[in-house]
Every structure is written in structure tokens, then in C-alpha cells.
Design a protein around this motif. Structure first.
Motif, PDB file in Angstrom:
ATOM      1  N   HIS A 179       0.877  -1.175   0.000  1.00 17.79           N
ATOM      2  CA  HIS A 179       0.000   0.000   0.000  1.00 17.79           C
ATOM      3  C   HIS A 179       0.913   1.222   0.000  1.00 17.79           C
ATOM      4  N   ALA A 180       1.239   1.735  -1.191  1.00 17.89           N
ATOM      5  CA  ALA A 180       2.260   2.762  -1.321  1.00 17.89           C
ATOM      6  C   ALA A 180       1.674   4.113  -1.717  1.00 17.89           C
ATOM      7  N   GLN A 181       2.359   5.158  -1.298  1.00 20.93           N
ATOM      8  CA  GLN A 181       2.002   6.522  -1.693  1.00 20.93           C
ATOM      9  C   GLN A 181       2.790   6.950  -2.938  1.00 20.93           C
ATOM     10  N   MET A 182       3.994   6.398  -3.086  1.00 21.71           N
ATOM     11  CA  MET A 182       4.863   6.757  -4.204  1.00 21.71           C
ATOM     12  C   MET A 182       5.475   5.478  -4.771  1.00 21.71           C
ATOM     13  N   ALA A 183       5.650   5.433  -6.101  1.00 17.69           N
ATOM     14  CA  ALA A 183       6.143   4.206  -6.714  1.00 17.69           C
ATOM     15  C   ALA A 183       6.963   4.509  -7.955  1.00 17.69           C
ATOM     16  N   ILE A 184       7.872   3.583  -8.245  1.00 15.25           N
ATOM     17  CA  ILE A 184       8.680   3.612  -9.456  1.00 15.25           C
ATOM     18  C   ILE A 184       8.586   2.248 -10.114  1.00 15.25           C
ATOM     19  N   VAL A 185       8.439   2.229 -11.442  1.00 15.94           N
ATOM     20  CA  VAL A 185       8.522   0.984 -12.216  1.00 15.94           C
ATOM     21  C   VAL A 185       9.684   1.160 -13.189  1.00 15.94           C
ATOM     22  N   SER A 186      10.760   0.409 -12.965  1.00 19.84           N
ATOM     23  CA  SER A 186      11.999   0.619 -13.707  1.00 19.84           C
ATOM     24  C   SER A 186      12.051  -0.130 -15.030  1.00 19.84           C
ATOM     25  N   SER A 187      11.335  -1.246 -15.135  1.00 17.21           N
ATOM     26  CA  SER A 187      11.388  -2.070 -16.349  1.00 17.21           C
ATOM     27  C   SER A 187      10.307  -3.137 -16.247  1.00 17.21           C
ATOM     28  N   MET A 188       9.961  -3.726 -17.396  1.00 16.32           N
ATOM     29  CA  MET A 188       8.938  -4.773 -17.398  1.00 16.32           C
ATOM     30  C   MET A 188       9.301  -5.865 -18.406  1.00 16.32           C
ATOM     31  N   ASP A 189      10.505  -6.398 -18.311  1.00 13.66           N
ATOM     32  CA  ASP A 189      10.863  -7.545 -19.146  1.00 13.66           C
ATOM     33  C   ASP A 189      10.210  -8.792 -18.582  1.00 13.66           C
ATOM     34  N   LEU A 190       9.769  -9.667 -19.460  1.00 15.57           N
ATOM     35  CA  LEU A 190       9.104 -10.892 -19.016  1.00 15.57           C
ATOM     36  C   LEU A 190      10.068 -11.766 -18.218  1.00 15.57           C
ATOM     37  N   ASP A 191       9.617 -12.245 -17.080  1.00 10.41           N
ATOM     38  CA  ASP A 191      10.378 -13.149 -16.224  1.00 10.41           C
ATOM     39  C   ASP A 191       9.373 -13.930 -15.386  1.00 10.41           C
ATOM     40  N   HIS A 192       9.847 -14.919 -14.655  1.00 12.30           N
ATOM     41  CA  HIS A 192       8.999 -15.712 -13.755  1.00 12.30           C
ATOM     42  C   HIS A 192       7.804 -16.302 -14.509  1.00 12.30           C
ATOM     43  N   MET A 193       8.110 -17.046 -15.570  1.00 13.13           N
ATOM     44  CA  MET A 193       7.030 -17.600 -16.386  1.00 13.13           C
ATOM     45  C   MET A 193       6.299 -18.751 -15.708  1.00 13.13           C
ATOM     46  N   ASP A 194       6.758 -19.137 -14.509  1.00 18.21           N
ATOM     47  CA  ASP A 194       5.964 -20.059 -13.693  1.00 18.21           C
ATOM     48  C   ASP A 194       4.808 -19.315 -13.027  1.00 18.21           C
ATOM     49  N   ILE A 195       4.890 -17.980 -13.013  1.00 19.60           N
ATOM     50  CA  ILE A 195       3.829 -17.141 -12.445  1.00 19.60           C
ATOM     51  C   ILE A 195       3.046 -16.449 -13.552  1.00 19.60           C
ATOM     52  N   LYS A 199       3.139 -12.070 -21.592  1.00 18.63           N
ATOM     53  CA  LYS A 199       3.402 -10.674 -21.261  1.00 18.63           C
ATOM     54  C   LYS A 199       2.157  -9.955 -20.746  1.00 18.63           C
ATOM     55  N   GLU A 200       1.031 -10.218 -21.393  1.00 19.42           N
ATOM     56  CA  GLU A 200      -0.192  -9.514 -21.008  1.00 19.42           C
ATOM     57  C   GLU A 200      -0.574  -9.821 -19.562  1.00 19.42           C
ATOM     58  N   ASP A 201      -0.319 -11.040 -19.134  1.00 17.67           N
ATOM     59  CA  ASP A 201      -0.582 -11.433 -17.747  1.00 17.67           C
ATOM     60  C   ASP A 201       0.284 -10.604 -16.799  1.00 17.67           C
ATOM     61  N   MET A 202       1.565 -10.473 -17.152  1.00 17.04           N
ATOM     62  CA  MET A 202       2.480  -9.682 -16.328  1.00 17.04           C
ATOM     63  C   MET A 202       2.100  -8.200 -16.348  1.00 17.04           C
ATOM     64  N   TYR A 203       1.769  -7.673 -17.538  1.00 21.12           N
ATOM     65  CA  TYR A 203       1.364  -6.267 -17.629  1.00 21.12           C
ATOM     66  C   TYR A 203       0.139  -5.989 -16.766  1.00 21.12           C
ATOM     67  N   GLY A 204      -0.789  -6.945 -16.739  1.00 20.01           N
ATOM     68  CA  GLY A 204      -1.986  -6.785 -15.917  1.00 20.01           C
ATOM     69  C   GLY A 204      -1.645  -6.653 -14.444  1.00 20.01           C
ATOM     70  N   ALA A 205      -0.647  -7.426 -13.992  1.00 18.66           N
ATOM     71  CA  ALA A 205      -0.236  -7.349 -12.587  1.00 18.66           C
ATOM     72  C   ALA A 205       0.404  -5.989 -12.287  1.00 18.66           C
ATOM     73  N   TYR A 206       1.247  -5.518 -13.194  1.00 18.78           N
ATOM     74  CA  TYR A 206       1.867  -4.207 -12.991  1.00 18.78           C
ATOM     75  C   TYR A 206       0.808  -3.099 -12.987  1.00 18.78           C
ATOM     76  N   GLN A 207      -0.189  -3.227 -13.856  1.00 17.29           N
ATOM     77  CA  GLN A 207      -1.249  -2.224 -13.891  1.00 17.29           C
ATOM     78  C   GLN A 207      -1.997  -2.193 -12.557  1.00 17.29           C
ATOM     79  N   LYS A 208      -2.278  -3.378 -11.990  1.00 16.43           N
ATOM     80  CA  LYS A 208      -2.931  -3.430 -10.681  1.00 16.43           C
ATOM     81  C   LYS A 208      -2.061  -2.776  -9.609  1.00 16.43           C
ATOM     82  N   PHE A 209      -0.762  -3.031  -9.681  1.00 15.85           N
ATOM     83  CA  PHE A 209       0.164  -2.420  -8.721  1.00 15.85           C
ATOM     84  C   PHE A 209       0.094  -0.898  -8.805  1.00 15.85           C
TER      85      PHE A 209
END
Length: 458
Positions: A179-195, A199-209
């Protein structure tokens, strides 16, 4: 979560993030103990500070005081296998067992929080943020994913702290607990493909964040990632880039005496002639993100200039152990193809015309399999290459996926596959000019013997 608890037991206490949490609770007055399968400098430091640590996977190794479910909380990481005997003991005996991310999430509710997300760069940015605030006398608590060279620790804990800084880990969607007031997203290369299956799945998680960030807060996102997410740029949302114009960007980039010099430019202001000792354009982007955020917290040009210039970085991030005319030795945490590419580019920029011998320890069977072609291209760029066996971490082996399998995919002659305990023997057969060790497993245990060998023979 902590109501009525006096004892906290950490399973996987030797991990860089877990050890910071363990030290935080220990210094906050809780009784802390834990298990890790390896004894390392981090676990030894915990022991020296009064934390009981065992490397025996046996319920009998749990201290008696931590066997009461009424007053003991158990914290574990996703890296711990479900069949771990200590974890099974606690779960079978009705202890409260929660993941590390949940603990960070609870702490983020108690104090204004700065969260740093991204496939790469989280540790450098969060450590730089902590350094900039610390040197500007803005008190903060910082949970770092590496050992700050300036602070000598992965935990900054200050009385009357105004801010909490933490890395926002995308693995297991852990960052959605924050639960953050300020945030940085430095990069979004695909990783952790067990999760993340795509890419769209990962992008969706970042969007929620990002959607969870306080609407009156601050968000800085790498321009490429902002385009992928189709972020709406606003008064509190910025895109940044080191090489092209954005809401935040760098210009007049040059290298003098091994240090980057650049101008910081935003839609509000500009700071000229900033000095950064970290190599690579990716670290200019990391610096841009940190500067933009601390600017919102009121840091002056002078505070930013002095803080950035004095920032020494993080252990195992382009860690130069030996630098002399006869030989250079660098160690780095790079374990993803994009990170290896960035590391190679930084070496070429800082040490041009030197022959580079790389020792790489792949991390995780799944990552090695999922990105084998990308690893093959990135690793082929080194002049000489040695592969260690894959570090399994939380995984069991995947049939057919090993270092020899990876070596055959690399379009390069003379790739060596070597066991860790034979590495010095192999190095003795080579003429080393610049040596780099890289990986996220236990390759760091080779740093001391390699450094001793090179110091004695070059």
C-alpha cells in the motif's frame, strides 16, 4: 498479524529480503530465529546480532521458545518448498504462517511507503533513494534487496522515520500486497514464467500495482513500460528515459574519468552537470527515477547533486574487486538476458579493448529453459565463457535442462562447463585480462578465492 506475538520465526532467513525483515523485528524488540539451508555472511551477521539461525532442516532444530503457536508468528518465502520439514511442522501444528510479502504489506499500512518495482533495477533505485534521503536528513526505514556500499547493510532503521522504502517484488504477485504513496517501475521484461504465462498477464499485474498507488501520490515509469501499459501521463504520473525525450529524461550525457555526467530534465525543472559513478545508461535511468521522486519530497539541487555523487552503489552490482593494468575482476548479480546485455555494454564502455572472460551460473531451471535462446545470444558476446551448473533455488531439476544443454545453444567455440570446485584449476589454464562472475545463486562464494588467486598471480 502481530497481535499477541512475541516470537517470529523466519524460514529462509538468509535471503536478502528476509534477513532485512528479521533484523527489523529483532531491533524492534521481538525474539527472532530462523532457518536457512546455507550458512552465509548474512546469516553469520544475524547470529552475531543475537538471532538464532540453523541450517538443519529438522523440527528439532527449532528453539523451544518458538514452539508455542499462541505467541509465535512464522514468516516464509515462496522460495521455500512446500515439503520443507520446518514449514510442515509449523503448518501441522496450527501456527500462523504468512509470506514475506504479507508482512511488508502490513508494514506499508503503518507508514507512508515508497515502492520500487521492475524486472531490473529495483535494488539500485531503492538503495539510492535511501542514500539520498539519509544524506539529506530525511529519516526513513529501508528494506533493501542488496547490501548498500555506503551504509554497509540491507536495512536502514531510524527512529521517527517519515518514510518506508521497499522493493516491490513481482514474483508471486507479491507487490500487490503493498500500500504505497509513491512508486517507481523501472522495467517490465518478461520473467517468472511459472507465475506469468505471457506478457499480457504480467502487464496486468503491474497495472494493478500502479492502480493501488495513492491517487495523490507519485508514479515514475520507464517510458517503454508506460507505453506498454498505455499509462495516462498526469501531474503525478511521469514517464522517464535516458536516451529520448520524455516527462523526465537525461541530456548532455558524457563520461569523464569513469563517471557519467548528465543533466536531469523534467517538465518542471532541470539540474545540470550531475555526477554518477555507476556504469551504464540503465543506471542513468535508475538515477532519473530516484531524483524525480526525491524532488517531490523537497530535496534541493545541492542535496541531490551531493547525494548522487557520493553514492557508491550496491554489493554484487558491477562490483569491481580488482582494477589494475594487469587484470580486472568484476562481480555482478545479472541473471536475466537483459541484465547480461546491460552488463556487457557497461564493461565495454568502462573497460574498452579488454578481453572479457565470463563465469556464469544460471539461476533456476525454468528461467534457463524459458529464455535459453536469449541467454545464448547474450552470453555469446563475451570473449571467453565458462558455465557453472544451474542453481536450483526453489526448483527441482527439469530433465534435459542443464549447463551442457545451454552451452550447445551458444554460437561460440570453446564454451567450458565446469563444476564450482574446479573453477580455480580452470582459471589457472587461462590468461585472464578482465574476469566477470555473474549470477544470482551461490556464485558469490567464489568471489574470495578468485580474488585471492588473481591478486597473487597477476
Amino acid at each position: 498479524m502481530l497481535k499477541g506475538k512475541e516470537h517470529i520465526y523466519f524460514i529462509g532467513i538468509g535471503g536478502i529480503g528476509m534477513s532485512a525483515l528479521a533484523r527489523y523485528f529483532h531491533q524492534s524488540g521481538y525474539k527472532v530465529a530462523g532457518y536457512d539451508r546455507r550458512i552465509t555472511p548474512l546469516t553469520k551477521r544475524l547470529q552475531n546480532e543475537g538471532v538464532a539461525v540453523t541450517n538443519f532442516e529438522d523440527a528439532d532444530a527449532i528453539p523451544f521458545d518458538f514452539k508455542n503457536p499462541e505467541d509465535t508468528l512464522v514468516v516464509y518465502t515462496p522460495a521455500i518448498p512446500s515439503e520443507n520439514e520446518i514449514l510442515l511442522y509449523f503448518k501441522e501444528n496450527t501456527f500462523g504462517c504468512i509470506k514475506r510479502a504479507q508482512v511488508l504489506g502490513e508494514l506499508s499500512k503503518q507508514m507512508p511507503t515508497i515502492a520500487v518495482a521492475g524486472t531490473h533495477g529495483k535494488t539500485t533505485i531503492s538503495t539510492l533513494l535511501a542514500h539520498l534521503l539519509h544524506t539529506s536528513n530525511i529519516k526513513c526505514n529501508a528494506f533493501l534487496g542488496g547490501i548498500s556500499r555506503n551504509l554497509g547493510t540491507n536495512l536502514l532503521l531510524q527512529a521517527d522515520a517519515r518514510w518506508m522504502i521497499t522493493e516491490a517484488d513481482e514474483y508471486d504477485r507479491s507487490f500487490l500486497q503493498l500500500h504505497a504513496q509513491m512508486a517507481i517501475v523501472s522495467s517490465m521484461d518478461l520473467d517468472h514464467m511459472d507465475i506469468y504465462t505471457h506478457k499480457e498477464d504480467m502487464y496486468g499485474a503491474y497495472q494493478k500495482f500502479i492502480d493501488q498507488i495513492n491517487e495523490n501520490g507519485f508514479i515514475a515509469v520507464k517510458k517503454e513500460a508506460a507505453l506498454e501499459l498505455d499509462l495516462k501521463i498526469s501531474n503525478n504520473t511521469y514517464a522517464l528515459d535516458a536516451q529520448s525525450e520524455a516527462e523526465i529524461y537525461a541530456k548532455n550525457i558524457k563520461v569523464q574519468e569513469g563517471r557519467f555526467i548528465f543533466d536531469y530534465v523534467s517538465k518542471e525543472d532541470q539540474i545540470e552537470e550531475l555526477h554518477c559513478g555507476l556504469p551504464g545508461l540503465h543506471n542513468i535511468e535508475n538515477a532519473l527515477a530516484a531524483i524525480a521522486l526525491v524532488r517531490k519530497l523537497g530535496l534541493t539541487d545541492h542535496q541531490i547533486r551531493e547525494g548522487l555523487s557520493s553514492f557508491e552503489g550496491v554489493q554484487r552490482r558491477f562490483d569491481v574487486h580488482i582494477q589494475k593494468e594487469s587484470v580486472v575482476y568484476i562481480d555482478d548479480y545479472a541473471h536475466h538476458p537483459s541484465e547480461i546485455n546491460a552488463l556487457h555494454a557497461s564493461i565495454a564502455q568502462m573497460f574498452p579493448n579488454r578481453k572479457v572472460t565470463a563465469i556464469f551460473q544460471p539461476h533456476l531451471f525454468s528461467r534457463t529453459q524459458d529464455f535459453a535462446d536469449e541467454f545464448a545470444v547474450a552470453l555469446a558476446a563475451f570473449d571467453d565463457l565458462i558455465l557453472l551448473e544451474i542453481y536450483p533455488a526453489r526448483e527441482t531439476p527439469i530433465e534435459g535442462v542443464d549447463a551442457l544443454w545451454l552451452s550447445k545453444k551458444i554460437n561460440k567455440e570453446g564454451v567450458h562447463v565446469c563444476e564450482k570446485h574446479h573453477i580455480l584449476k580452470l582459471l589457472k589454464s587461462k590468461d585472464i585480462d578482465l574476469l566477470v562472475t555473474l549470477g544470482a545463486g551461490d556464485i558469490d562464494t567464489l568471489i574470495h578465492p578468485i580474488r585471492e588467486y588473481l591478486e597473487a598471480n597477476y
